[in-house]
Design an enzyme around this catalytic site. Structure first.
Site, PDB file in Angstrom:
ATOM      1  N   TYR A 142      49.607  35.602   1.863  1.00 43.42           N
ATOM      2  CA  TYR A 142      48.255  35.412   2.138  1.00 43.42           C
ATOM      3  C   TYR A 142      47.521  35.760   1.552  1.00 43.42           C
ATOM      4  CZ  TYR A 142      48.823  34.951   7.098  1.00 43.42           C
ATOM      5  OH  TYR A 142      49.107  34.480   8.665  1.00 43.42           O
ATOM      6  N   LYS A 189      63.430  39.416   5.315  1.00 43.98           N
ATOM      7  CA  LYS A 189      63.762  38.076   4.997  1.00 43.98           C
ATOM      8  C   LYS A 189      64.856  38.260   3.939  1.00 43.98           C
ATOM      9  CE  LYS A 189      65.838  33.737   6.481  1.00 43.98           C
ATOM     10  NZ  LYS A 189      66.292  33.533   7.659  1.00 43.98           N
ATOM     11  N   ASP A 221      64.229  35.028  11.617  1.00 49.23           N
ATOM     12  CA  ASP A 221      65.246  34.376  12.716  1.00 49.23           C
ATOM     13  C   ASP A 221      65.581  34.651  13.813  1.00 49.23           C
ATOM     14  OD1 ASP A 221      66.824  35.278  10.973  1.00 49.23           O
ATOM     15  OD2 ASP A 221      67.343  33.544  10.158  1.00 49.23           O
ATOM     16  N   ASP A 245      51.786  38.344  11.971  1.00 44.16           N
ATOM     17  CA  ASP A 245      51.083  37.279  11.772  1.00 44.16           C
ATOM     18  C   ASP A 245      51.934  36.538  13.567  1.00 44.16           C
ATOM     19  OD1 ASP A 245      48.594  35.745  12.856  1.00 44.16           O
ATOM     20  OD2 ASP A 245      50.202  33.795  11.034  1.00 44.16           O
ATOM     21  N   ASP A 249      51.802  36.758  18.360  1.00 44.22           N
ATOM     22  CA  ASP A 249      51.429  35.516  18.886  1.00 44.22           C
ATOM     23  C   ASP A 249      52.883  35.473  19.746  1.00 44.22           C
ATOM     24  OD1 ASP A 249      48.935  35.011  17.493  1.00 44.22           O
ATOM     25  OD2 ASP A 249      48.991  32.583  18.088  1.00 44.22           O
TER      26      ASP A 249
HETATM   27  C1  IPM Z   1      44.984  36.512  13.224  1.00 44.16           C
HETATM   28  C2  IPM Z   1      44.875  35.667  12.831  1.00 44.16           C
HETATM   29  C3  IPM Z   1      44.415  35.331  11.300  1.00 44.16           C
HETATM   30  C4  IPM Z   1      46.032  36.090  10.126  1.00 44.16           C
HETATM   31  C5  IPM Z   1      43.752  34.084  10.761  1.00 44.16           C
HETATM   32  C6  IPM Z   1      42.600  33.659  11.537  1.00 44.16           C
HETATM   33  C7  IPM Z   1      43.315  33.795   9.176  1.00 44.16           C
HETATM   34  O1  IPM Z   1      45.840  34.151  12.690  1.00 44.16           O
HETATM   35  O2  IPM Z   1      44.500  37.548  13.099  1.00 44.16           O
HETATM   36  O3  IPM Z   1      46.349  36.721  13.309  1.00 44.16           O
HETATM   37  O4  IPM Z   1      46.668  35.055   9.833  1.00 44.16           O
HETATM   38  O5  IPM Z   1      46.075  37.016   9.573  1.00 44.16           O
HETATM   39 MN    MN Z   2      47.041  35.167  14.678  1.00 44.33          MN
END
Ligand code: IPM
Ligand code: MN
Ligand code: NAD
Length: 356
Positions: A142, A189, A221, A245, A249
């Site tokens: 990042y 990884k 993975d 990240d 999710d």
């Molecule tokens: C998160 C988001 C951010 C990230 C983006 C919006 C920059 O996806 O906070 O999870 O990738 O950190």
């Molecule tokens: Mn995110």
């Protein structure tokens, strides 16, 4: 009784809608426990670009640095979705994390008994799941050097980690594990990436200071698969910025909605609390966003303030909503309540003293 100054960054899309509910809930906490919270609203993301042409104005940084904590809703707007644009809302979020030194992003994943049917995964797989992802937040791919060739035929993003950047987050993960179920899983990884191999070395070295904590390793993975197949195997997961990240999710599918997952971003001097989800532009303006992730992020802030009973009462109020089915449409499609109705319900539970 305590007084706290809080910088509030509502941001874009559903950010202001979920933030409004978190503030109602915090006001109810103040009523119940006699605290005073002062809120300083500042700009970040798309709204900041609209008003000031930059995604993170200096006034926002100054406010964050002089307050006791920061609450953030979400940033991001389709207007800026063309990734080749020079100025984008996401830059504001990355910049505030870096500016405040928020290297440790804590993302708890919980399967609530009352929501087991909301997950597409089988009940017996997800019952009692309770793990936490420690995501490194201000390094890795990042923040490495990136660029493109003039003729647009080549682009690169460099992934870099220094030993000290790895060590501080890994230590946080082990410290968390000894207060939980004594297990840390490193997700990497290392079969391919040099940075991952450095992560393993540091992880092994740090683990020697925690002889009672079980450690294991998973390639990213495989970890993605194990999280769906056998999520109870996880207690504390520690990983790099981009893997954390993605994994978080995925974790939201166990909980039942992305609208459920809170997070805390902690550094040496500052702390910021924000949901895992984004600005969900398609859901904005309809009062349908789930406010739980934002409200539970506010609860993590209370915990950071040392207000443990207050934090617990907010979590109990959320749990009460879940048990009584008082939920936004993502969790109750036939009889969903609005974002503001759910926020009001939580606040009333806190002020009416019906919670035990
Ligand atoms: C998160 C988001 C951010 C990230 C983006 C919006 C920059 O996806 O906070 O999870 O990738 O950190
Ligand atoms: Mn995110
Ligand atoms: P998103 O998290 O905004 O939405 C993805 C999906 O999750 C939505 O379609 C919706 O179904 C669900 N969802 C998200 N929040 C919810 C809530 N509170 N209640 C109910 N359902 C919810 O991700 P995206 O669509 O990939 O990104 C939209 C914008 O948000 C982009 O600009 C992205 O960069 C940004 N973003 C910001 C943050 C942040 O501010 N921390 C995090 C992730 C994405």
């Amino acid at each position: 009784m305590a007084t706290k100054n809080i910088t509030v960054l509502s941001g874009d899309g559903i950010g202001p809608e979920v933030m409004a509910q978190a503030i109602h809930v915090l006001d109810a906490v103040c009523d119940r426990y006699g605290h005073v919270f002062n809120y300083d609203y500042q700009l970040i993301g798309g709204v900041a670009i609209e008003e000031t042409e930059v995604p993170l104005p200096e006034a926002t940084v100054q406010s964050c640095k002089s307050s006791d904590a920061v609450l953030l809703g979400a940033i991001g707007h389709p207007k800026y979705s063309d990734p080749t644009m020079k100025v984008r809302p996401e830059q504001g979020l990355l910049a505030i994390r870096k500016e405040l030194g928020l290297y440790c992003n804590v993302r708890p994943v919980t399967a609530y008994d009352g929501l087991l049917d909301m997950s597409p995964l089988k009940n017996e797989r997800i019952k009692d799941v309770d793990f936490v992802i420690y995501r490194e937040l201000i390094g890795g791919i990042y923040f490495g050097e990136s660029g493109r060739s003039d003729d647009n035929t080549y682009a690169y993003d460099k992934c870099e980690y220094h030993d000290h950047e790895i060590e501080r987050i890994v230590r946080q993960a082990f410290d968390a594990a000894i207060k939980r179920r004594n297990k840390v899983t490193l997700v990497d990884k290392a079969n391919v990436l040099e940075t991952s191999r450095l992560w393993r070395e540091i992880f092994d070295r740090v683990s020697e200071d925690y002889p009672n904590v079980e450690k294991d390793y998973l390639y990213i993975d495989n970890a993605c698969m194990q999280m769906i197949l056998n999520p109870r195997r996880f207690d504390v997961v520690v990983t790099s910025n981009i893997f954390g990240d993605i994994l978080s999710d995925e974790g939201s599918v166990i909980a039942g909605s992305l609208g459920l997952l809170p997070s805390a971003s902690i550094g040496e001097q500052y702390a910021l609390f924000e949901p895992v989800h984004g600005s969900w532009p398609e859901g904005a303006g309809q009062d349908i966003a789930n406010p739980f992730a934002m409200v539970l992020s506010a609860a993590l802030m209370l915990q950071y303030f040392g207000m443990l009973e207050e934090a617990k009462s907010v979590r109990e109020a959320v749990n009460e909503c879940i048990l009584s089915g008082y939920l936004t449409p993502d969790l109750n499609s036939s009889n969903g309540k609005s974002c503001s109705e759910v926020g009001k319900y939580i606040s009333e539970l806190l002020t009416s003293n019906t919670l035990v």
